[in-house]
Motif scaffolding. Structure first.
Motif, PDB file in Angstrom:
ATOM      1  N   PHE A 361      44.373  38.356  15.363  1.00 51.62           N
ATOM      2  CA  PHE A 361      43.619  38.194  14.121  1.00 51.62           C
ATOM      3  C   PHE A 361      44.283  39.100  13.086  1.00 51.62           C
ATOM      4  N   PRO A 362      43.900  39.001  11.815  1.00 47.30           N
ATOM      5  CA  PRO A 362      44.601  39.790  10.794  1.00 47.30           C
ATOM      6  C   PRO A 362      44.669  41.289  11.087  1.00 47.30           C
ATOM      7  N   HIS A 363      43.616  41.852  11.704  1.00 49.33           N
ATOM      8  CA  HIS A 363      43.615  43.301  11.912  1.00 49.33           C
ATOM      9  C   HIS A 363      43.244  43.718  13.335  1.00 49.33           C
ATOM     10  N   VAL A 364      43.100  42.769  14.236  1.00 49.59           N
ATOM     11  CA  VAL A 364      42.796  43.121  15.618  1.00 49.59           C
ATOM     12  C   VAL A 364      43.459  42.111  16.543  1.00 49.59           C
ATOM     13  N   THR A 365      43.951  42.619  17.661  1.00 45.25           N
ATOM     14  CA  THR A 365      44.589  41.788  18.678  1.00 45.25           C
ATOM     15  C   THR A 365      43.790  41.864  19.964  1.00 45.25           C
ATOM     16  N   LEU A 366      43.554  40.712  20.575  1.00 46.55           N
ATOM     17  CA  LEU A 366      42.949  40.632  21.895  1.00 46.55           C
ATOM     18  C   LEU A 366      44.043  40.248  22.875  1.00 46.55           C
ATOM     19  N   LEU A 367      44.141  40.977  23.978  1.00 46.37           N
ATOM     20  CA  LEU A 367      45.207  40.641  24.916  1.00 46.37           C
ATOM     21  C   LEU A 367      44.811  40.934  26.357  1.00 46.37           C
ATOM     22  N   SER A 368      45.305  40.070  27.237  1.00 45.33           N
ATOM     23  CA  SER A 368      45.087  40.256  28.671  1.00 45.33           C
ATOM     24  C   SER A 368      46.125  41.237  29.214  1.00 45.33           C
ATOM     25  N   TRP A 369      45.712  42.013  30.234  1.00 46.69           N
ATOM     26  CA  TRP A 369      46.553  43.105  30.716  1.00 46.69           C
ATOM     27  C   TRP A 369      46.509  43.196  32.247  1.00 46.69           C
ATOM     28  N   TYR A 370      46.458  42.074  32.933  1.00 48.65           N
ATOM     29  CA  TYR A 370      46.412  42.074  34.394  1.00 48.65           C
ATOM     30  C   TYR A 370      45.364  43.076  34.890  1.00 48.65           C
ATOM     31  N   ALA A 376      41.309  45.172  23.308  1.00 49.61           N
ATOM     32  CA  ALA A 376      41.308  44.901  21.876  1.00 49.61           C
ATOM     33  C   ALA A 376      41.976  46.088  21.178  1.00 49.61           C
ATOM     34  N   VAL A 377      42.890  45.792  20.258  1.00 52.34           N
ATOM     35  CA  VAL A 377      43.670  46.831  19.581  1.00 52.34           C
ATOM     36  C   VAL A 377      43.654  46.580  18.081  1.00 52.34           C
ATOM     37  N   ASP A 378      43.272  47.590  17.320  1.00 53.59           N
ATOM     38  CA  ASP A 378      43.274  47.544  15.861  1.00 53.59           C
ATOM     39  C   ASP A 378      44.714  47.726  15.378  1.00 53.59           C
ATOM     40  N   THR A 379      45.236  46.719  14.665  1.00 51.74           N
ATOM     41  CA  THR A 379      46.613  46.766  14.174  1.00 51.74           C
ATOM     42  C   THR A 379      46.680  47.008  12.667  1.00 51.74           C
ATOM     43  N   SER A 380      45.581  47.472  12.064  1.00 44.86           N
ATOM     44  CA  SER A 380      45.553  47.691  10.612  1.00 44.86           C
ATOM     45  C   SER A 380      46.727  48.533  10.154  1.00 44.86           C
TER      46      SER A 380
END
Length: 505
Positions: A361-370, A376-380
């Motif tokens: 998303f524009p300011h947050v990433t959702l990702l699988s990590w085994y 969820a990571v804020d990429t602002s």
């Protein structure tokens, strides 16, 4: 050296060299992966799919979720194949059917689109060509295209694109926003070239190959390339295509990430040639599983992948940000990792703690990590990432498990739980699949939760996504009319070179 047909781009072969970042990026270390942890998420629903385990990809279309199967037994196990799950009530997802598995074949990648009424299933076989099997024949290296327009719970097979002895590995589904119904599947291969194959699914009853691409490093390496015991490892693993179809972001495994100009494929009648933008790659010494652009911002989220008992094992890969402001000269920004990216901690937990699939998303990433669950990571601030959500499920291990996820000589108990799929967001809810524990439905409540809650349909493995309900829905202008499934044979000649298969995914 391999020679491949159909407008293969071999430009810049000798000049296409790695560009290493200068200063060290800022590293954020997230929360420990403790089973039962949930913060920044709320659990809405779950099904363990009968405890079958060996789950893999996820596709979502309306009231249906489809969950693939990473097993490839000669005789399919009970419950094998693509599980069809009714999610009309997200709090009570219920399995209502199965697309049956075939022997010696794994259903490893899925894409679905409700507006187009399509489900695409990518299969591949563990037996790739007679040279690898002592004469045993291969089966199931293909894309199977299903019509789900009438009832997503009863997919109807309308065509199969058969790659023959070439094994597809991952694919990205691009839906032309200007020409409704025009659909291209960008399919990567990891055994035989070419590295990238573009299949036109506009007429789902008659898929056709429209372009191929060979990575310049692979063309340059011939048969002598050896990287960290892999021979060779210059294949393209994953690819993500921009909304407008003019650019693609390449996960080049041991050769970093770079941008492809795909503008010739963005419009009907264009010259379908793909070429690298610039003459260098962003290579930081670890494999690049994939690079997905952040919407509306000139950055991408990169992930890596290693298994405890396959590939190069620990240290496992983590999240890194690619600075895409100059597409010809990518740079490295911040990074985010887990405590278990420290090898002794991973070995003590006896699991695979590698980042895998990202949905942005524009300011947050959702990702699988085994074994690290869903993050969820804020990429602002791309130079300084912030963890905003953790979900590490806790459950009972299934009978059938992927032994590559555990350290071969460890006497510690095997870790249960391995979050695998691209997260898919539909109507503000997050759907994600765990290899061991099945399908989870969650609500994200962390920073920038509004970006997720208003999303109509967002996933990391197709474009364009619908970040709000107001975004247009792409519909097929004409119905699918095939009366019987059609098989289309791929006619691309095999190259003289085959690759050592990693069995990573």
């Amino acid at each position: 050296m391999r020679r491949t047909p159909l407008l293969v781009s071999t430009a810049l072969v000798l000049a296409f060299l790695p560009a290493h970042a200068g200063s060290a990026p800022t590293t954020t270390v997230g929360s420990a992966s403790v089973p039962g942890t949930i913060k920044g998420f709320q659990l809405v629903g779950h099904t363990d799919l009968g405890g079958r385990g060996m789950n893999s990809p996820l596709a979502v279309a309306g009231r249906c979720a489809y969950v693939g199967d990473r097993s490839y037994d000669a005789t399919p196990r009970p419950g094998a194949g693509v599980a069809i799950v009714d999610i009309a009530d997200p709090a009570r997802p219920t399995r209502v059917g199965t697309i049956a598995a075939r022997g010696d074949t794994t259903q490893r990648e899925l894409r679905a689109d409700q507006g187009l009424g399509l489900l695409v299933v990518e299969d591949y076989s563990p037996y790739i060509g007679s040279d690898l099997t002592g004469g045993r024949s291969y089966s199931g290296n293909d894309l199977q295209v299903y019509d789900i327009s009438k009832d997503c719970r009863t997919p109807r097979l309308v065509s199969t694109y058969d790659f023959g002895a070439r094994a597809p590995h991952e694919f990205f589904l691009w839906k032309d926003p200007k020409n409704p119904g025009r659909v291209l599947a960008y399919v990567t291969t990891t055994i035989y070239g070419p590295d990238l194959n573009v299949i036109d699914l506009t007429d789902p009853t008659a898929p056709k190959l429209v372009s191929v691409y060979e990575a310049p490093q692979q063309e340059a390496s011939g048969t002598s390339d050896t990287v960290a015991g892999e021979q060779p490892a210059s294949y393209i693993h994953s690819i993500a295509v921009s909304d407008d179809g003019t650019k693609a972001y390449v996960g080049g495994w041991d050769y970093g990430t770079y941008v492809l100009d795909t503008s010739g494929l963005a419009t009907p009648g264009g010259v379908p040639v793909m070429r690298p933008v610039g003459t260098s790659t962003l290579d930081y010494g670890a494999n690049v599983h994939g690079n997905v652009a952040i919407p509306g911002r000139p950055y991408g989220v990169m992930v890596q992948e290693e298994y405890a008992n396959a590939g190069r094992s620990c240290p496992f890969g983590w999240l890194r940000i690619a600075d895409l402001r100059d597409p010809a000269n990518l740079k490295l920004a911040g990074q985010y990792k887990l405590p278990e990216n420290d090898c002794p901690k991973a070995q003590a937990a006896n699991g695979t703690f590698t980042a895998h699939n990202q949905t942005n998303f524009p300011h947050v990433t959702l990702l699988s990590w085994y074994s690290g669950g869903l993050r969820a990571v804020d990429t602002s601030n791309p130079d300084k990432l912030v963890e905003t959500g953790v979900f590490v499920p806790k459950g009972t291990a299934p009978d059938e498990r992927d032994t590559r996820l555990f350290f071969a000589k460890s006497t510690n108990p095997r870790r249960t739980g391995a979050m695998w799929s691209y997260p898919v967001v539909q109507d503000g809810l997050v759907y994600v699949v765990d290899i061991d524990l099945g399908l989870y439905v969650l609500r994200y409540t962390g920073a920038h939760a509004g970006e997720v809650s208003q999303a109509a349909f967002v996933e990391g493995n197709s474009s364009p996504s619908r970040y709000t309900a107001a975004a247009p829905v792409i519909h097929r202008p004409t119905p699918v009319t095939a009366k019987a499934p059609v098989v289309v044979k791929d006619l691309t000649p095999l190259g003289a070179l085959h690759r050592h298969w990693q069995w990573l995914c």
